[in-house]
Motif scaffolding. Structure first.
Motif, PDB file in Angstrom:
ATOM      1  N   LEU A   1      -4.963  12.375  -8.528  1.00 43.13           N
ATOM      2  CA  LEU A   1      -5.642  11.998  -7.289  1.00 43.13           C
ATOM      3  C   LEU A   1      -7.142  11.873  -7.507  1.00 43.13           C
ATOM      4  O   LEU A   1      -7.776  10.909  -7.048  1.00 43.13           O
ATOM      5  N   ARG A   2      -7.718  12.838  -8.212  1.00 41.35           N
ATOM      6  CA  ARG A   2      -9.169  12.814  -8.448  1.00 41.35           C
ATOM      7  C   ARG A   2      -9.562  11.593  -9.278  1.00 41.35           C
ATOM      8  O   ARG A   2     -10.573  10.942  -9.010  1.00 41.35           O
ATOM      9  N   GLU A   3      -8.753  11.266 -10.302  1.00 38.71           N
ATOM     10  CA  GLU A   3      -9.063  10.120 -11.158  1.00 38.71           C
ATOM     11  C   GLU A   3      -9.009   8.812 -10.376  1.00 38.71           C
ATOM     12  O   GLU A   3      -9.898   7.956 -10.502  1.00 38.71           O
ATOM     13  N   VAL A   4      -7.955   8.635  -9.577  1.00 38.69           N
ATOM     14  CA  VAL A   4      -7.822   7.410  -8.788  1.00 38.69           C
ATOM     15  C   VAL A   4      -8.960   7.311  -7.772  1.00 38.69           C
ATOM     16  O   VAL A   4      -9.574   6.245  -7.597  1.00 38.69           O
ATOM     17  N   ALA A   5      -9.267   8.426  -7.104  1.00 41.44           N
ATOM     18  CA  ALA A   5     -10.329   8.429  -6.098  1.00 41.44           C
ATOM     19  C   ALA A   5     -11.685   8.108  -6.720  1.00 41.44           C
ATOM     20  O   ALA A   5     -12.497   7.377  -6.132  1.00 41.44           O
ATOM     21  N   ALA A   6     -11.943   8.630  -7.929  1.00 39.21           N
ATOM     22  CA  ALA A   6     -13.228   8.377  -8.591  1.00 39.21           C
ATOM     23  C   ALA A   6     -13.390   6.892  -8.894  1.00 39.21           C
ATOM     24  O   ALA A   6     -14.469   6.312  -8.695  1.00 39.21           O
ATOM     25  N   GLY A   7     -12.311   6.263  -9.386  1.00 42.84           N
ATOM     26  CA  GLY A   7     -12.376   4.840  -9.679  1.00 42.84           C
ATOM     27  C   GLY A   7     -12.602   4.002  -8.429  1.00 42.84           C
ATOM     28  O   GLY A   7     -13.415   3.069  -8.418  1.00 42.84           O
ATOM     29  N   GLU A   8     -11.912   4.343  -7.352  1.00 44.78           N
ATOM     30  CA  GLU A   8     -12.063   3.592  -6.110  1.00 44.78           C
ATOM     31  C   GLU A   8     -13.425   3.842  -5.461  1.00 44.78           C
ATOM     32  O   GLU A   8     -13.979   2.963  -4.805  1.00 44.78           O
ATOM     33  N   ARG A   9     -13.974   5.040  -5.667  1.00 46.35           N
ATOM     34  CA  ARG A   9     -15.308   5.329  -5.124  1.00 46.35           C
ATOM     35  C   ARG A   9     -16.363   4.453  -5.780  1.00 46.35           C
ATOM     36  O   ARG A   9     -17.288   3.954  -5.123  1.00 46.35           O
ATOM     37  N   ARG A  10     -16.219   4.221  -7.083  1.00 41.86           N
ATOM     38  CA  ARG A  10     -17.155   3.328  -7.779  1.00 41.86           C
ATOM     39  C   ARG A  10     -17.058   1.907  -7.229  1.00 41.86           C
ATOM     40  O   ARG A  10     -18.072   1.224  -7.025  1.00 41.86           O
ATOM     41  N   GLU A  11     -15.823   1.450  -6.978  1.00 41.23           N
ATOM     42  CA  GLU A  11     -15.633   0.108  -6.430  1.00 41.23           C
ATOM     43  C   GLU A  11     -16.165   0.022  -5.000  1.00 41.23           C
ATOM     44  O   GLU A  11     -16.725  -1.005  -4.597  1.00 41.23           O
ATOM     45  N   LEU A  12     -16.031   1.093  -4.233  1.00 33.09           N
ATOM     46  CA  LEU A  12     -16.546   1.128  -2.865  1.00 33.09           C
ATOM     47  C   LEU A  12     -18.054   0.911  -2.866  1.00 33.09           C
ATOM     48  O   LEU A  12     -18.589   0.096  -2.095  1.00 33.09           O
ATOM     49  N   VAL A  13     -18.759   1.632  -3.734  1.00 32.27           N
ATOM     50  CA  VAL A  13     -20.220   1.508  -3.823  1.00 32.27           C
ATOM     51  C   VAL A  13     -20.602   0.094  -4.259  1.00 32.27           C
ATOM     52  O   VAL A  13     -21.536  -0.516  -3.712  1.00 32.27           O
ATOM     53  N   ARG A  14     -19.877  -0.456  -5.242  1.00 29.85           N
ATOM     54  CA  ARG A  14     -20.175  -1.810  -5.727  1.00 29.85           C
ATOM     55  C   ARG A  14     -20.039  -2.827  -4.606  1.00 29.85           C
ATOM     56  O   ARG A  14     -20.896  -3.705  -4.420  1.00 29.85           O
ATOM     57  N   ARG A  15     -18.970  -2.709  -3.838  1.00 31.53           N
ATOM     58  CA  ARG A  15     -18.742  -3.689  -2.771  1.00 31.53           C
ATOM     59  C   ARG A  15     -19.781  -3.580  -1.667  1.00 31.53           C
ATOM     60  O   ARG A  15     -20.232  -4.595  -1.132  1.00 31.53           O
ATOM     61  N   GLU A  16     -20.147  -2.362  -1.305  1.00 32.95           N
ATOM     62  CA  GLU A  16     -21.169  -2.212  -0.266  1.00 32.95           C
ATOM     63  C   GLU A  16     -22.458  -2.917  -0.671  1.00 32.95           C
ATOM     64  O   GLU A  16     -23.095  -3.595   0.135  1.00 32.95           O
ATOM     65  N   ARG A  17     -22.860  -2.747  -1.915  1.00 35.43           N
ATOM     66  CA  ARG A  17     -24.083  -3.387  -2.402  1.00 35.43           C
ATOM     67  C   ARG A  17     -23.930  -4.907  -2.434  1.00 35.43           C
ATOM     68  O   ARG A  17     -24.840  -5.656  -2.056  1.00 35.43           O
ATOM     69  N   ALA A  18     -22.776  -5.373  -2.913  1.00 38.67           N
ATOM     70  CA  ALA A  18     -22.562  -6.815  -3.058  1.00 38.67           C
ATOM     71  C   ALA A  18     -22.499  -7.531  -1.715  1.00 38.67           C
ATOM     72  O   ALA A  18     -23.080  -8.607  -1.549  1.00 38.67           O
ATOM     73  N   TYR A  19     -21.828  -6.954  -0.741  1.00 31.83           N
ATOM     74  CA  TYR A  19     -21.636  -7.641   0.525  1.00 31.83           C
ATOM     75  C   TYR A  19     -22.901  -7.671   1.371  1.00 31.83           C
ATOM     76  O   TYR A  19     -23.195  -8.671   2.018  1.00 31.83           O
ATOM     77  N   ARG A  20     -23.646  -6.581   1.387  1.00 35.16           N
ATOM     78  CA  ARG A  20     -24.822  -6.519   2.257  1.00 35.16           C
ATOM     79  C   ARG A  20     -26.047  -7.151   1.621  1.00 35.16           C
ATOM     80  O   ARG A  20     -27.033  -7.393   2.308  1.00 35.16           O
ATOM     81  N   GLU A  21     -26.018  -7.391   0.337  1.00 36.58           N
ATOM     82  CA  GLU A  21     -27.122  -8.048  -0.363  1.00 36.58           C
ATOM     83  C   GLU A  21     -28.454  -7.384  -0.065  1.00 36.58           C
ATOM     84  O   GLU A  21     -29.461  -8.038   0.209  1.00 36.58           O
ATOM     85  N   GLY A  22     -28.450  -6.066  -0.102  1.00 41.38           N
ATOM     86  CA  GLY A  22     -29.682  -5.314   0.102  1.00 41.38           C
ATOM     87  C   GLY A  22     -29.978  -4.961   1.541  1.00 41.38           C
ATOM     88  O   GLY A  22     -30.920  -4.203   1.820  1.00 41.38           O
ATOM     89  N   GLY A  23     -29.214  -5.501   2.482  1.00 41.06           N
ATOM     90  CA  GLY A  23     -29.453  -5.200   3.892  1.00 41.06           C
ATOM     91  C   GLY A  23     -28.917  -3.837   4.283  1.00 41.06           C
ATOM     92  O   GLY A  23     -28.038  -3.282   3.622  1.00 41.06           O
TER      93      GLY A  23
END
Length: 220
Positions: A97-119
């Protein structure tokens, strides 16, 4: 509500917008789409209601080897919602569970940055939040979203989805202030069966829709 098949996500958004008509023109309303597939649906709702649009990133925790099956979901702020039945039946260890959650947490952060484009994200405190996805299967992702959104102290949370099984809708009614669902197929098997066109939404489409929604409000 009776079973319904939508042309695509934009069509589903227009159908939901009609069911949310009573929120039109209210200055306290904001619309959040769960990327990726929830954003085209949310865009149509935001345009119809005259409300601002933003994303709210939530990541499904897929069962290893059967990633389409959600054993839970994570959202911003460290919120984790587990499907205890799935975890127990599959014998998933805490380490996995911890391993899967860690990987998805990294993707969550990446997407937030990509979609908002700094906003910056929209301020949700005291607002009525309409949170949208393109459908529910287990409902774990949306439950994680609702739990995370409560930390922002909104005035209310309205879950809006085109299609979902009735049990998932019932569970969400326990945590959201309102659940609006356009179709609850009696023999629900997958979200995609409620669409004629269920092509994957891309990151670029998400960014384009967020830009278009913002431009409409500037020009209004």
């Amino acid at each position: 509500m009776a079973e319904r098949v939508f042309e695509d996500r934009r069509d589903a958004g227009r159908v939901l917008a009609r069911l949310l008509e009573h929120y039109r023109g209210r200055p306290d309303v904001v619309v959040l789409g769960l990327p990726r597939g929830g954003v085209p649906v949310a865009y149509e709702i935001a345009v119809s209601l005259g409300a601002p649009l933003d994303v709210f990133v939530v990541r499904k925790l897929g069962l290893p080897g059967h990633e389409e099956l959600a054993m839970g979901a994570i959202a911003g702020g460290g919120v984790v919602v587990l499907n205890e039945d799935v975890v127990r039946r599959a014998g998933v260890s805490p380490e996995t569970l911890r391993e899967v959650a860690a990987g998805e947490r990294r993707e969550l952060v990446r997407r937030e940055r990509a979609y908002r484009e700094g906003g910056a994200p929209l301020d949700l405190m005291g607002r009525t939040v309409v949170v949208v996805d393109d459908g529910l299967a287990t409902g774990a992702t949306m439950r994680a979203a609702v739990a995370a959104l409560r930390r922002h102290e909104p005035a209310g949370i309205v879950v809006a989805v085109p299609t979902a099984p009735e049990p998932a809708v019932g569970e969400l009614r326990e945590s959201a202030d309102q659940v609006v669902c356009a179709s609850t197929p009696p023999l629900f098997s997958a979200v995609g069966f409620s669409y004629r066109d269920f092509a994957q939404t891309t990151d670029e489409e998400v960014r384009d829709l967020l830009r278009a929604a913002a431009a409409r409000r500037v020009g209004a």
